[in-house]
Design a protein around this motif. Sequence first.
Motif, PDB file in Angstrom:
ATOM      1  N   GLN A  82       0.824  -1.209   0.000  1.00  0.00           N
ATOM      2  CA  GLN A  82       0.000   0.000   0.000  1.00  0.00           C
ATOM      3  C   GLN A  82       0.861   1.262   0.000  1.00  0.00           C
ATOM      4  O   GLN A  82       0.488   2.283  -0.592  1.00  0.00           O
ATOM      5  CB  GLN A  82      -0.942  -0.010   1.199  1.00  0.00           C
ATOM      6  N   LEU A  83       2.021   1.174   0.643  1.00  0.00           N
ATOM      7  CA  LEU A  83       2.935   2.316   0.650  1.00  0.00           C
ATOM      8  C   LEU A  83       3.435   2.611  -0.757  1.00  0.00           C
ATOM      9  O   LEU A  83       3.481   3.781  -1.181  1.00  0.00           O
ATOM     10  CB  LEU A  83       4.101   2.032   1.586  1.00  0.00           C
ATOM     11  N   GLU A  84       3.829   1.568  -1.489  1.00  0.00           N
ATOM     12  CA  GLU A  84       4.316   1.760  -2.854  1.00  0.00           C
ATOM     13  C   GLU A  84       3.236   2.377  -3.747  1.00  0.00           C
ATOM     14  O   GLU A  84       3.525   3.248  -4.577  1.00  0.00           O
ATOM     15  CB  GLU A  84       4.779   0.422  -3.434  1.00  0.00           C
ATOM     16  N   GLU A  85       2.006   1.923  -3.577  1.00  0.00           N
ATOM     17  CA  GLU A  85       0.900   2.484  -4.372  1.00  0.00           C
ATOM     18  C   GLU A  85       0.705   3.962  -4.061  1.00  0.00           C
ATOM     19  O   GLU A  85       0.487   4.780  -4.971  1.00  0.00           O
ATOM     20  CB  GLU A  85      -0.387   1.709  -4.084  1.00  0.00           C
ATOM     21  N   LEU A  87       2.964   6.072  -2.792  1.00  0.00           N
ATOM     22  CA  LEU A  87       4.121   6.838  -3.264  1.00  0.00           C
ATOM     23  C   LEU A  87       4.073   7.046  -4.768  1.00  0.00           C
ATOM     24  O   LEU A  87       4.403   8.129  -5.289  1.00  0.00           O
ATOM     25  CB  LEU A  87       5.416   6.114  -2.875  1.00  0.00           C
ATOM     26  N   LEU A  88       3.654   6.004  -5.505  1.00  0.00           N
ATOM     27  CA  LEU A  88       3.541   6.112  -6.960  1.00  0.00           C
ATOM     28  C   LEU A  88       2.491   7.136  -7.348  1.00  0.00           C
ATOM     29  O   LEU A  88       2.701   7.945  -8.277  1.00  0.00           O
ATOM     30  CB  LEU A  88       3.187   4.744  -7.550  1.00  0.00           C
ATOM     31  N   ALA A  89       1.373   7.142  -6.631  1.00  0.00           N
ATOM     32  CA  ALA A  89       0.298   8.095  -6.940  1.00  0.00           C
ATOM     33  C   ALA A  89       0.770   9.528  -6.713  1.00  0.00           C
ATOM     34  O   ALA A  89       0.514  10.422  -7.539  1.00  0.00           O
ATOM     35  CB  ALA A  89      -0.922   7.786  -6.071  1.00  0.00           C
ATOM     36  N   ILE A  90       1.476   9.766  -5.611  1.00  0.00           N
ATOM     37  CA  ILE A  90       1.979  11.115  -5.327  1.00  0.00           C
ATOM     38  C   ILE A  90       2.982  11.548  -6.386  1.00  0.00           C
ATOM     39  O   ILE A  90       2.957  12.687  -6.878  1.00  0.00           O
ATOM     40  CB  ILE A  90       2.620  11.143  -3.925  1.00  0.00           C
ATOM     41  N   SER A  91       3.875  10.618  -6.747  1.00  0.00           N
ATOM     42  CA  SER A  91       4.908  10.930  -7.738  1.00  0.00           C
ATOM     43  C   SER A  91       4.293  11.295  -9.081  1.00  0.00           C
ATOM     44  O   SER A  91       4.737  12.237  -9.753  1.00  0.00           O
ATOM     45  CB  SER A  91       5.850   9.735  -7.895  1.00  0.00           C
ATOM     46  N   GLN A  92       3.261  10.563  -9.493  1.00  0.00           N
ATOM     47  CA  GLN A  92       2.615  10.814 -10.780  1.00  0.00           C
ATOM     48  C   GLN A  92       1.789  12.091 -10.765  1.00  0.00           C
ATOM     49  O   GLN A  92       1.772  12.855 -11.743  1.00  0.00           O
ATOM     50  CB  GLN A  92       1.727   9.618 -11.154  1.00  0.00           C
ATOM     51  N   GLN A  93       1.116  12.338  -9.657  1.00  0.00           N
ATOM     52  CA  GLN A  93       0.243  13.512  -9.577  1.00  0.00           C
ATOM     53  C   GLN A  93       1.020  14.810  -9.418  1.00  0.00           C
ATOM     54  O   GLN A  93       0.642  15.847  -9.975  1.00  0.00           O
ATOM     55  CB  GLN A  93      -0.735  13.348  -8.401  1.00  0.00           C
ATOM     56  N   GLU A  94       2.126  14.747  -8.655  1.00  0.00           N
ATOM     57  CA  GLU A  94       2.853  15.976  -8.353  1.00  0.00           C
ATOM     58  C   GLU A  94       4.174  16.091  -9.100  1.00  0.00           C
ATOM     59  O   GLU A  94       4.816  17.142  -9.058  1.00  0.00           O
ATOM     60  CB  GLU A  94       3.101  16.054  -6.840  1.00  0.00           C
ATOM     61  N   ILE A 106       4.739   9.079   5.637  1.00  0.00           N
ATOM     62  CA  ILE A 106       3.590   8.484   4.942  1.00  0.00           C
ATOM     63  C   ILE A 106       3.353   7.061   5.425  1.00  0.00           C
ATOM     64  O   ILE A 106       2.208   6.628   5.614  1.00  0.00           O
ATOM     65  CB  ILE A 106       3.831   8.502   3.412  1.00  0.00           C
ATOM     66  N   LYS A 107       4.460   6.331   5.656  1.00  0.00           N
ATOM     67  CA  LYS A 107       4.331   4.959   6.156  1.00  0.00           C
ATOM     68  C   LYS A 107       3.688   4.927   7.532  1.00  0.00           C
ATOM     69  O   LYS A 107       2.806   4.095   7.810  1.00  0.00           O
ATOM     70  CB  LYS A 107       5.709   4.299   6.202  1.00  0.00           C
ATOM     71  N   GLU A 108       4.097   5.835   8.404  1.00  0.00           N
ATOM     72  CA  GLU A 108       3.526   5.896   9.749  1.00  0.00           C
ATOM     73  C   GLU A 108       2.045   6.244   9.693  1.00  0.00           C
ATOM     74  O   GLU A 108       1.232   5.688  10.446  1.00  0.00           O
ATOM     75  CB  GLU A 108       4.294   6.909  10.592  1.00  0.00           C
ATOM     76  N   GLU A 109       1.666   7.145   8.818  1.00  0.00           N
ATOM     77  CA  GLU A 109       0.260   7.509   8.664  1.00  0.00           C
ATOM     78  C   GLU A 109      -0.550   6.336   8.119  1.00  0.00           C
ATOM     79  O   GLU A 109      -1.698   6.122   8.522  1.00  0.00           O
ATOM     80  CB  GLU A 109       0.124   8.716   7.727  1.00  0.00           C
ATOM     81  N   LEU A 110       0.072   5.567   7.236  1.00  0.00           N
ATOM     82  CA  LEU A 110      -0.596   4.394   6.667  1.00  0.00           C
ATOM     83  C   LEU A 110      -0.840   3.337   7.744  1.00  0.00           C
ATOM     84  O   LEU A 110      -1.935   2.771   7.836  1.00  0.00           O
ATOM     85  CB  LEU A 110       0.255   3.828   5.534  1.00  0.00           C
TER      86      LEU A 110
END
Length: 305
Positions: A82-85, A87-94, A106-110
């Motif tokens: 779920q972390l990789e998903e 991170l990928l979404a943030i990278s693509q969007q921003e 982000i991992k701690e929040e997850l």
Amino acid sequence: MWFKNLRVYRLTKPFELSAEQLDEALDSKPFQPCGKQDLASFGWVPPLGRHGKMLVHSTNGYMMICAKRQEKILPGAVVNEQLEEKLLAISQQEGRNISRAEKQQIKEELIFSLLPRALTRSQLQFAYIAPQENWIVVNTGSAKRAEELLGALRDAVGSLPVIPFATRQIPTQTMTHWLNSGEIPQGFVLGGECELEAPKDDGRVIRCKKQDLTAEEMLNHLKTQMLVRKLAITWEDAIECVLDQDLAVKRLKFTERILDQAGEKQPDTAAEAFDVDFAIMTMELSRFLAALQEAFGGPADAKTV
């Protein structure tokens, strides 16, 4: 209830609390199930489970206690996927790289978001206090688990001066002598299992099971300066176990002769059945631990442990 592993600790001062006083102290730290955001929970429960309410069960001066540990099951693979998903979404969007510090946040929040839905698993940890012998015996092979229980007990009673079970003789050297010479203290018999370790700069480890430990092949290993760090023994046709280099007792088994003694009784209640097993077990373990301590030269000076 029969213990299967032993981590033994010696009280350096008399344990003066009565069973009633200890029960009251433990009642201040009862087990509470994990909350939504708790990773784990640890507290005291009745040794008799649903058959009892007291947090201390006393028989013949021995006091049985039981702690319960509950922890959330949150597989690392699930978190990482779920972390990789995310991170990928943030990278693509921003369209930017994500720093290590931000990844950790982000991992701690997850994990925080997943905890309320995580399953839990529980484990009971039994121990008994033997004030007359100044021992605390924990039913575990893990030093970490034993220290966790002792820490919780210390937190409940305020002070608990204990040291690990230790003897004057170094266990690895003594067990090696037993194997090499065939001279083992009265009452003890070698089993069919051992583990040998070469000096640290060598790195060799040899594990033997279902072997004649007095065979020439085994003795040849000892001639190369290998030491015994685990050894299977039987004591007085009552107890079978594997001793390790820390004098932890692993894979403890009471022989049929001892179990039959408990089977001969006909208790009417679960509490009475517990009393029978507890009384027989502590009587045999008391004798065994005293013999074991003597076999390794007697107790070590507390100042040197």
